[in-house]
Each structure stands twice: as C-alpha cells, then as structure tokens.
Design a protein around this motif. Structure first.
Motif, PDB file in Angstrom:
ATOM      1  N   LYS A   1     -51.435  89.172  53.068  1.00 31.28           N
ATOM      2  CA  LYS A   1     -52.949  88.616  52.189  1.00 31.28           C
ATOM      3  C   LYS A   1     -54.088  89.205  53.109  1.00 31.28           C
ATOM      4  CE  LYS A   1     -51.079  86.344  48.780  1.00 31.28           C
ATOM      5  NZ  LYS A   1     -49.779  86.860  48.812  1.00 31.28           N
TER       6      LYS A   1
ATOM      7  N   ILE B   1     -58.622  89.358  52.929  1.00 34.04           N
ATOM      8  CA  ILE B   1     -59.817  89.132  52.130  1.00 34.04           C
ATOM      9  C   ILE B   1     -60.887  89.974  52.570  1.00 34.04           C
ATOM     10  CG2 ILE B   1     -61.588  87.469  51.790  1.00 34.04           C
ATOM     11  CD1 ILE B   1     -59.713  85.264  52.654  1.00 34.04           C
TER      12      ILE B   1
ATOM     13  N   VAL C   1     -57.826  90.068  47.998  1.00 36.19           N
ATOM     14  CA  VAL C   1     -58.809  89.258  47.457  1.00 36.19           C
ATOM     15  C   VAL C   1     -60.541  89.878  47.715  1.00 36.19           C
ATOM     16  CG1 VAL C   1     -60.381  86.894  46.928  1.00 36.19           C
ATOM     17  CG2 VAL C   1     -57.722  87.058  47.390  1.00 36.19           C
TER      18      VAL C   1
ATOM     19  N   LYS D   1     -59.722  95.796  41.954  1.00 35.27           N
ATOM     20  CA  LYS D   1     -59.369  95.012  40.714  1.00 35.27           C
ATOM     21  C   LYS D   1     -58.305  95.577  40.025  1.00 35.27           C
ATOM     22  CE  LYS D   1     -60.654  92.674  36.568  1.00 35.27           C
ATOM     23  NZ  LYS D   1     -62.108  92.053  35.922  1.00 35.27           N
TER      24      LYS D   1
ATOM     25  N   SER E   1     -56.008  93.347  42.726  1.00 41.11           N
ATOM     26  CA  SER E   1     -56.746  92.274  43.621  1.00 41.11           C
ATOM     27  C   SER E   1     -57.544  91.422  42.691  1.00 41.11           C
ATOM     28  CB  SER E   1     -57.940  92.781  44.459  1.00 41.11           C
ATOM     29  OG  SER E   1     -58.905  93.183  43.927  1.00 41.11           O
ATOM     30  N   TYR E   2     -57.962  90.155  42.992  1.00 43.55           N
ATOM     31  CA  TYR E   2     -58.609  89.199  42.414  1.00 43.55           C
ATOM     32  C   TYR E   2     -60.131  89.148  43.287  1.00 43.55           C
ATOM     33  CZ  TYR E   2     -59.948  84.888  39.513  1.00 43.55           C
ATOM     34  OH  TYR E   2     -60.449  84.302  38.717  1.00 43.55           O
ATOM     35  N   ASN E   3     -61.244  89.294  42.318  1.00 41.07           N
ATOM     36  CA  ASN E   3     -62.518  89.461  43.031  1.00 41.07           C
ATOM     37  C   ASN E   3     -63.433  88.506  42.627  1.00 41.07           C
ATOM     38  OD1 ASN E   3     -61.521  91.948  43.881  1.00 41.07           O
ATOM     39  ND2 ASN E   3     -62.250  93.097  42.464  1.00 41.07           N
ATOM     40  N   TYR E   4     -64.191  87.982  43.538  1.00 40.68           N
ATOM     41  CA  TYR E   4     -65.423  86.905  43.374  1.00 40.68           C
ATOM     42  C   TYR E   4     -66.729  87.818  43.738  1.00 40.68           C
ATOM     43  CZ  TYR E   4     -61.791  83.397  43.731  1.00 40.68           C
ATOM     44  OH  TYR E   4     -60.654  82.792  43.614  1.00 40.68           O
TER      45      TYR E   4
ATOM     46  N   LEU F   1     -61.755  80.420  46.979  1.00 38.22           N
ATOM     47  CA  LEU F   1     -60.874  81.231  47.803  1.00 38.22           C
ATOM     48  C   LEU F   1     -59.800  80.553  48.201  1.00 38.22           C
ATOM     49  CD1 LEU F   1     -63.199  83.382  50.239  1.00 38.22           C
ATOM     50  CD2 LEU F   1     -61.364  84.095  48.603  1.00 38.22           C
TER      51      LEU F   1
ATOM     52  N   ARG G   1     -57.314  79.359  45.440  1.00 37.31           N
ATOM     53  CA  ARG G   1     -56.670  80.665  44.784  1.00 37.31           C
ATOM     54  C   ARG G   1     -55.551  80.867  45.956  1.00 37.31           C
ATOM     55  NH1 ARG G   1     -55.860  84.241  41.177  1.00 37.31           N
ATOM     56  NH2 ARG G   1     -57.552  83.008  39.939  1.00 37.31           N
TER      57      ARG G   1
ATOM     58  N   ALA H   1     -53.081  84.390  43.451  1.00 32.67           N
ATOM     59  CA  ALA H   1     -53.600  85.556  43.805  1.00 32.67           C
ATOM     60  C   ALA H   1     -53.344  86.732  42.940  1.00 32.67           C
ATOM     61  CB  ALA H   1     -53.711  86.006  45.327  1.00 32.67           C
TER      62      ALA H   1
END
Length: 366
Positions: free
Chosen positions: A173, A175, A292, A311, A315-318, A353, A356, A362
C-alpha cells in the motif's frame, strides 16, 4: 474589473525595494503603491493604503519580519509573499512564515542581488498574481516549533482503539500526495493525523532547492510517522513519508515486492521541478490498485492528468475542496479531468484515508 493588483514592498534594503518596485510596475496588471524599510512603517501604510498583496523580508530593523507577519495574520489577514534569503536559517524561517499564513515565498540570492532578482522577475510576479487571488484566513497564535533533541510527537495520536488497526496492511500500500501553493501547511494537516504504522507516503510539493530539507525536518518533529527528504535508490518503507527534494524530480520504481525512490535531474514537467505529474505517473505504473492519491491546494494543473492515470490503474483518489484551499487550481484541474473519487475539506482527508485503509476497501468504488 480591470483594476490592478496593488502591492506594498517591505524590505530594509533600498536596492531590493527599488528592484522589486521596478519589476512590479513593469506589469500591466499590478502596481507598487508604496515601499517600507521596516514593519512599523509598513503597518501604517497598510492601514492607509489597503494593498492587495505585500512582499515581506525577514530580517529588518525594529521588528522581525516573522513577528510582524504573525501579528498581521492575527489582526488583519492579507496575502503575503515572503522574500527570503537562500540560507539554512532562511529556509527554517520561511517554513515558519508559511505556517503563520504567508501564501508563498521567493528565495533571493545572498550575493548578486540585482542580477538575481532580475532573473527571478517572472517568478516574483507570477507569485504575486497567485497571492492576489489566494484565500487567506485569520490565524491563531502558533505553538513554538520544537528545538533540538529527539523529534517530538504530536498530541493528535489516534485513540488506542484505532492506532493498531493499520499494522497488518500489505507493505505494498502507498499514499501519493501532490501540492503547490499553500501545500506546506495542508501536508502538515494531513500527516500529523496519521499513525506510526501508516503505509508509505510519497509527496511532491513544489519547492526550490534548499528548502525541502527544513520542510521535512519540521514535519518529522510534528508527526508520528518519520518524515524525510527522499534519496535516490532508497527503499520506500511503511511508517515513513518521503518529500521530493527541491529542484529534482521524485518518482518510484519497483524492486521485487518493494518500492524504491528515484531522484533525477530531468527537465521541468508542466514548468515544475519537482513535478506532481512525474510522481503520480510512476505511482500509477508501479502501484495501481495498491495506491491512494491525494491532491491538495496549488496553482496550475500539475498532476491532474497523471492522477487520472492513477484512477484508471485502480487507485482511489481524494481531492481537497475549494473552500479549504489557499488556491484551487490543481484540485480543480484534477476534478475536471475526472481524477477525483471524493472531494473533501482538508480536515476530513486524513480521517477518510484512515477509514479506507482500516476497512481494506481501497480497491472498491461506490
């Protein structure tokens, strides 16, 4: 609607005041409405002339620029561009100025000031333009920075029921965070709320050489995770955050099951070096579904295309929302490119974050 941006220059050097005034007045969209050689004179000028932006030196007579900035941001918040000397102390003081609410800074040379400022003219006026549209908020008195000794750890430790929940996450994982104008404090807000066993974090903040070492050291003194400037070839470890060195690109590569930092001196991308685009593109290629993404405040569009690639890779995006950004350029572009899964206020990004990562979802989208 065609009014010019009105700027006051505050610097104890007559030469610097003259040079900055000339640079500003050459622009069709701004004017230097006054100069001051110390903060007490500047205070009266600000009251009388109500400028849109001030440029502020640090070392001045009668009142230190940092003391003046702290008072100004508590009593009469306004956009401030710091003009800082490129020294180790200058870098530390600049980090303090950004913490107190300065929008951005320009690093002036210690020698050859006239030629140096002329070379920096385009950067200076670009940053004045950004400052003029930045959202500036009243600040409270900041706690003094830790000095010496081992890194102090913050009081924002997650409750005992939450702290150990990340420990079993795969070391794969990762970030990835990108930021520009206003990003130093936005990054601090996110990182200080993450636990010591957080997955590895890789960060590109637009910053010139000489300042990222102080930036990383300050974050390291405040965070539960270890924060450092990234070094070429080092393994990217959980519980660590890695800052792109100023003036160099930062990306990641795979070495077996591990991520490895890559630092290079290639040409600027999107006019930036380091570039968020470079980091995010490497994360899309190397981490995909294990990543992420986080896009924070900043001017321009750097990283938006590559965040969309992240994405698409899983990935998961903030993305930080407009109301909490100093400048909504990079987040706006990320949203426009379809790169955002969630758009959140800055203070909600770290909790999101953690949720998740703790729930292990994720890879799943709503």
């Amino acid at each position: 609607m065609n009014s010019k941006t009105r700027v006051i220059v505050v610097d104890d050097s007559a030469l610097v005041r003259s040079l900055l005034s000339e640079i500003i007045n050459r622009q069709t969209d701004m004017e230097c409405i006054g100069t001051a050689n110390d903060p007490l004179i500047a205070r009266e000028m600000i009251r009388e002339m109500n400028p849109d932006v001030i440029t502020l030196d640090v070392e001045m007579p009668r009142m230190d620029g940092i003391d003046f900035l702290g008072r100004l941001m508590r009593l009469r918040p306004m956009p401030v561009l710091m003009i800082s000397t490129l020294t180790e102390r200058g870098a530390e003081v600049t980090m303090k100025a950004l913490e107190l609410g300065a929008v951005d800074f320009v690093a002036k040379p210690r020698v050859g000031v006239a030629n140096g400022l002329s070379d920096l003219a385009s950067e200076i006026v670009d940053k004045i333009r950004v400052a003029a549209v930045a959202r500036v908020h009243r600040t409270l008195a900041a706690a003094p920075a830790p000095t010496g000794g081992p890194a102090a750890r913050p009081s924002q430790t997650p409750p005992a029921s939450q702290a150990p929940l990340l420990g079993r996450l795969s070391t794969e994982k990762i970030i990835a965070i990108g930021a520009s104008t206003g990003g130093t404090e936005a990054i601090r807000e996110v990182l200080t709320h993450l636990p010591a066993d957080c997955p590895a974090i890789v960060i590109t903040q637009h910053m010139p050489p000489g300042f990222t070492t102080s930036f990383a050291a300050r974050l390291n003194s405040l965070c539960q995770i270890k924060v450092k400037e990234a070094e070429d070839g080092e393994r990217i470890l959980p519980g660590h955050a890695y800052i792109a060195p100023g003036g160099k690109h930062f990306s990641i590569n795979r070495s077996g099951a591990n991520y490895v930092a890559v630092i290079d001196d290639a040409a600027p991308v999107n006019r930036h070096k380091p570039s968020v685009e470079v980091l995010f593109r490497s994360v899309a290629a190397c981490a995909g579904r294990n990543a992420v993404g986080v896009m924070l405040t900043g001017m321009g569009a750097d990283g938006a295309v590559a965040m969309r690639e992240m994405k698409l890779a899983g990935s998961y995006n903030y993305v930080q929302d407009e109301a909490s950004c100093i400048v909504f350029g990079m987040p706006r572009e990320a949203i426009a490119h379809g790169a955002a899964d969630e758009v959140l206020p800055l203070t909600q990004i770290a909790p999101a974050l953690l949720t998740r990562l703790r729930t292990g979802n994720a890879h799943h989208r709503i």
